[in-house]
Structure formats: structure tokens, C-alpha cells
Design a protein around this motif. Structure first.
Motif, PDB file in Angstrom:
ATOM      1  N   TYR A  50      43.156  30.279  18.912  1.00 20.61           N
ATOM      2  CA  TYR A  50      42.139  29.735  19.803  1.00 20.61           C
ATOM      3  C   TYR A  50      40.986  29.149  18.980  1.00 20.61           C
ATOM      4  CZ  TYR A  50      38.198  29.578  22.989  1.00 20.61           C
ATOM      5  OH  TYR A  50      37.107  29.169  23.696  1.00 20.61           O
ATOM      6  N   TYR A  51      40.495  29.925  18.018  1.00 22.84           N
ATOM      7  CA  TYR A  51      39.359  29.488  17.228  1.00 22.84           C
ATOM      8  C   TYR A  51      39.693  28.262  16.377  1.00 22.84           C
ATOM      9  CZ  TYR A  51      37.423  33.998  18.561  1.00 22.84           C
ATOM     10  OH  TYR A  51      36.967  35.063  19.281  1.00 22.84           O
ATOM     11  N   GLY A  52      40.878  28.243  15.818  1.00 24.82           N
ATOM     12  CA  GLY A  52      41.295  27.084  15.036  1.00 24.82           C
ATOM     13  C   GLY A  52      41.364  25.827  15.881  1.00 24.82           C
ATOM     14  N   ASP A  53      41.908  25.949  17.090  1.00 21.36           N
ATOM     15  CA  ASP A  53      41.991  24.794  17.980  1.00 21.36           C
ATOM     16  C   ASP A  53      40.603  24.291  18.371  1.00 21.36           C
ATOM     17  OD1 ASP A  53      44.722  24.982  17.854  1.00 21.36           O
ATOM     18  OD2 ASP A  53      44.992  25.674  19.916  1.00 21.36           O
ATOM     19  N   ARG A  54      39.686  25.219  18.607  1.00 26.65           N
ATOM     20  CA  ARG A  54      38.311  24.824  18.950  1.00 26.65           C
ATOM     21  C   ARG A  54      37.683  24.055  17.788  1.00 26.65           C
ATOM     22  NH1 ARG A  54      36.263  24.438  23.608  1.00 26.65           N
ATOM     23  NH2 ARG A  54      34.289  24.733  22.606  1.00 26.65           N
ATOM     24  N   CYS A  55      37.869  24.565  16.580  1.00 30.51           N
ATOM     25  CA  CYS A  55      37.302  23.905  15.410  1.00 30.51           C
ATOM     26  C   CYS A  55      37.936  22.527  15.194  1.00 30.51           C
ATOM     27  CB  CYS A  55      37.478  24.785  14.180  1.00 30.51           C
ATOM     28  SG  CYS A  55      36.549  24.196  12.744  1.00 30.51           S
ATOM     29  N   LEU A  56      39.248  22.449  15.354  1.00 36.47           N
ATOM     30  CA  LEU A  56      39.916  21.152  15.208  1.00 36.47           C
ATOM     31  C   LEU A  56      39.406  20.148  16.236  1.00 36.47           C
ATOM     32  CD1 LEU A  56      43.666  21.877  14.418  1.00 36.47           C
ATOM     33  CD2 LEU A  56      42.052  20.554  13.041  1.00 36.47           C
ATOM     34  N   GLY A  57      39.166  20.606  17.442  1.00 33.76           N
ATOM     35  CA  GLY A  57      38.616  19.721  18.473  1.00 33.76           C
ATOM     36  C   GLY A  57      37.261  19.161  18.056  1.00 33.76           C
ATOM     37  N   GLU A  58      36.437  19.999  17.452  1.00 34.04           N
ATOM     38  CA  GLU A  58      35.133  19.535  16.968  1.00 34.04           C
ATOM     39  C   GLU A  58      35.296  18.596  15.777  1.00 34.04           C
ATOM     40  OE1 GLU A  58      32.499  19.854  18.689  1.00 34.04           O
ATOM     41  OE2 GLU A  58      33.389  21.280  20.085  1.00 34.04           O
ATOM     42  N   LEU A  59      36.291  18.859  14.934  1.00 33.24           N
ATOM     43  CA  LEU A  59      36.550  17.956  13.811  1.00 33.24           C
ATOM     44  C   LEU A  59      37.016  16.581  14.295  1.00 33.24           C
ATOM     45  CD1 LEU A  59      38.154  20.445  11.286  1.00 33.24           C
ATOM     46  CD2 LEU A  59      36.048  19.140  10.949  1.00 33.24           C
ATOM     47  N   VAL A  60      37.754  16.547  15.391  1.00 29.70           N
ATOM     48  CA  VAL A  60      38.137  15.264  15.995  1.00 29.70           C
ATOM     49  C   VAL A  60      36.876  14.514  16.420  1.00 29.70           C
ATOM     50  CG1 VAL A  60      39.216  14.215  18.041  1.00 29.70           C
ATOM     51  CG2 VAL A  60      40.468  15.924  16.705  1.00 29.70           C
ATOM     52  N   ARG A  61      35.984  15.210  17.102  1.00 36.33           N
ATOM     53  CA  ARG A  61      34.730  14.584  17.534  1.00 36.33           C
ATOM     54  C   ARG A  61      33.902  14.116  16.348  1.00 36.33           C
ATOM     55  NH1 ARG A  61      31.479  18.490  20.320  1.00 36.33           N
ATOM     56  NH2 ARG A  61      30.050  16.771  20.569  1.00 36.33           N
ATOM     57  N   LEU A  62      33.887  14.918  15.276  1.00 35.94           N
ATOM     58  CA  LEU A  62      33.143  14.548  14.069  1.00 35.94           C
ATOM     59  C   LEU A  62      33.724  13.284  13.444  1.00 35.94           C
ATOM     60  CD1 LEU A  62      31.056  15.151  11.832  1.00 35.94           C
ATOM     61  CD2 LEU A  62      32.806  16.604  10.768  1.00 35.94           C
ATOM     62  N   ALA A  63      35.035  13.229  13.323  1.00 35.58           N
ATOM     63  CA  ALA A  63      35.680  12.046  12.741  1.00 35.58           C
ATOM     64  C   ALA A  63      35.405  10.806  13.591  1.00 35.58           C
ATOM     65  CB  ALA A  63      37.178  12.279  12.589  1.00 35.58           C
ATOM     66  N   GLU A  64      35.410  10.971  14.911  1.00 40.29           N
ATOM     67  CA  GLU A  64      35.081   9.850  15.795  1.00 40.29           C
ATOM     68  C   GLU A  64      33.649   9.383  15.548  1.00 40.29           C
ATOM     69  OE1 GLU A  64      35.850  11.688  19.567  1.00 40.29           O
ATOM     70  OE2 GLU A  64      37.907  10.903  19.661  1.00 40.29           O
ATOM     71  N   ALA A  65      32.727  10.337  15.441  1.00 44.29           N
ATOM     72  CA  ALA A  65      31.317   9.999  15.229  1.00 44.29           C
ATOM     73  C   ALA A  65      31.097   9.307  13.885  1.00 44.29           C
ATOM     74  CB  ALA A  65      30.453  11.258  15.325  1.00 44.29           C
ATOM     75  N   LYS A  66      31.866   9.712  12.885  1.00 39.78           N
ATOM     76  CA  LYS A  66      31.741   9.119  11.553  1.00 39.78           C
ATOM     77  C   LYS A  66      32.498   7.798  11.438  1.00 39.78           C
ATOM     78  CE  LYS A  66      32.394  11.971   8.071  1.00 39.78           C
ATOM     79  NZ  LYS A  66      32.951  13.085   7.263  1.00 39.78           N
ATOM     80  N   GLY A  67      33.365   7.529  12.393  1.00 32.38           N
ATOM     81  CA  GLY A  67      34.203   6.341  12.306  1.00 32.38           C
ATOM     82  C   GLY A  67      35.272   6.476  11.232  1.00 32.38           C
ATOM     83  N   ASP A  68      35.660   7.702  10.939  1.00 33.94           N
ATOM     84  CA  ASP A  68      36.647   7.996   9.897  1.00 33.94           C
ATOM     85  C   ASP A  68      38.041   8.043  10.534  1.00 33.94           C
ATOM     86  OD1 ASP A  68      38.247   9.033   7.873  1.00 33.94           O
ATOM     87  OD2 ASP A  68      36.772  10.541   7.260  1.00 33.94           O
ATOM     88  N   THR A  69      38.699   6.903  10.591  1.00 33.46           N
ATOM     89  CA  THR A  69      39.987   6.816  11.288  1.00 33.46           C
ATOM     90  C   THR A  69      41.073   7.636  10.607  1.00 33.46           C
ATOM     91  OG1 THR A  69      40.515   4.752  10.137  1.00 33.46           O
ATOM     92  CG2 THR A  69      39.503   4.567  12.310  1.00 33.46           C
ATOM     93  N   ARG A  70      41.014   7.720   9.307  1.00 38.88           N
ATOM     94  CA  ARG A  70      42.023   8.521   8.580  1.00 38.88           C
ATOM     95  C   ARG A  70      41.922   9.996   8.963  1.00 38.88           C
ATOM     96  NH1 ARG A  70      42.512   8.664   2.074  1.00 38.88           N
ATOM     97  NH2 ARG A  70      44.729   8.243   2.113  1.00 38.88           N
TER      98      ARG A  70
END
Length: 85
Positions: A50-70
Motif C-alpha cells: 500500500y505504502y509503495g503504491d502511494r509513493c509511486l503515485g506521488e512520484l508520477v505526479r512529481l514527474a508530471e510536474a517536472k516534465g520528466d517524461t522518462r
């Protein structure tokens, strides 16, 4: 450096702090919190948690905010695999 239970509990808190930093548009702070949190949670819980999935979801949002497509592709793929889809 924290070890054992203290390390993963800190990672859970850092995930929440990172999400809050994202909401405040503080990309640098979010990155500083979320990337190490993911590593600690993955080390503690393995491929599914559960915790890993939550963190990954935030990392997706972070990558979107940074414009880091990779990173965005990588995190989305990890999350998809973790969710069995």
C-alpha cells in the motif's frame, strides 16, 4: 541513516511530506522527500505494498510536474505492474 522499522516509517512520513510539497508546488522539496522514500519502501516491502503504491503515485505526479517524461513512463510502468494491470 535510519534502519529497520524507523526507516520505513520515516519513508511513509516523507511520502506525505512530499505530497504536501507537490501541492505547494515545491518541486525540489518533493523530489528530496519522495525519491528516497520510494527506495526505502521498496527495500522494506518489496514489489507490492500500500505504502509503495502511494509513493509511486506521488512520484508520477512529481514527474508530471517536472516534465520528466522518462521518469513519468518508468513510474507509471512500475505502478501498473504493481497493480497487476
Amino acid at each position: 541513516a535510519l534502519e529497520g522499522d524507523a526507516a520505513w516509517r520515516r519513508a511513509v512520513l516523507d511520502t506525505a511530506d512530499g505530497a504536501l510539497a507537490l501541492a505547494r508546488k515545491d518541486i525540489v522539496e518533493a523530489d528530496r522527500k519522495l525519491v528516497p522514500a520510494w527506495a526505502a519502501l521498496r527495500a522494506r516491502f518489496g514489489a507490492r505494498s500500500y505504502y509503495g503504491d502511494r509513493c509511486l503515485g506521488e512520484l508520477v505526479r512529481l514527474a508530471e510536474a517536472k516534465g520528466d517524461t522518462r521518469a513519468l513512463r518508468r513510474y507509471r510502468e512500475l505502478l501498473r505492474l504493481r497493480q497487476g494491470g
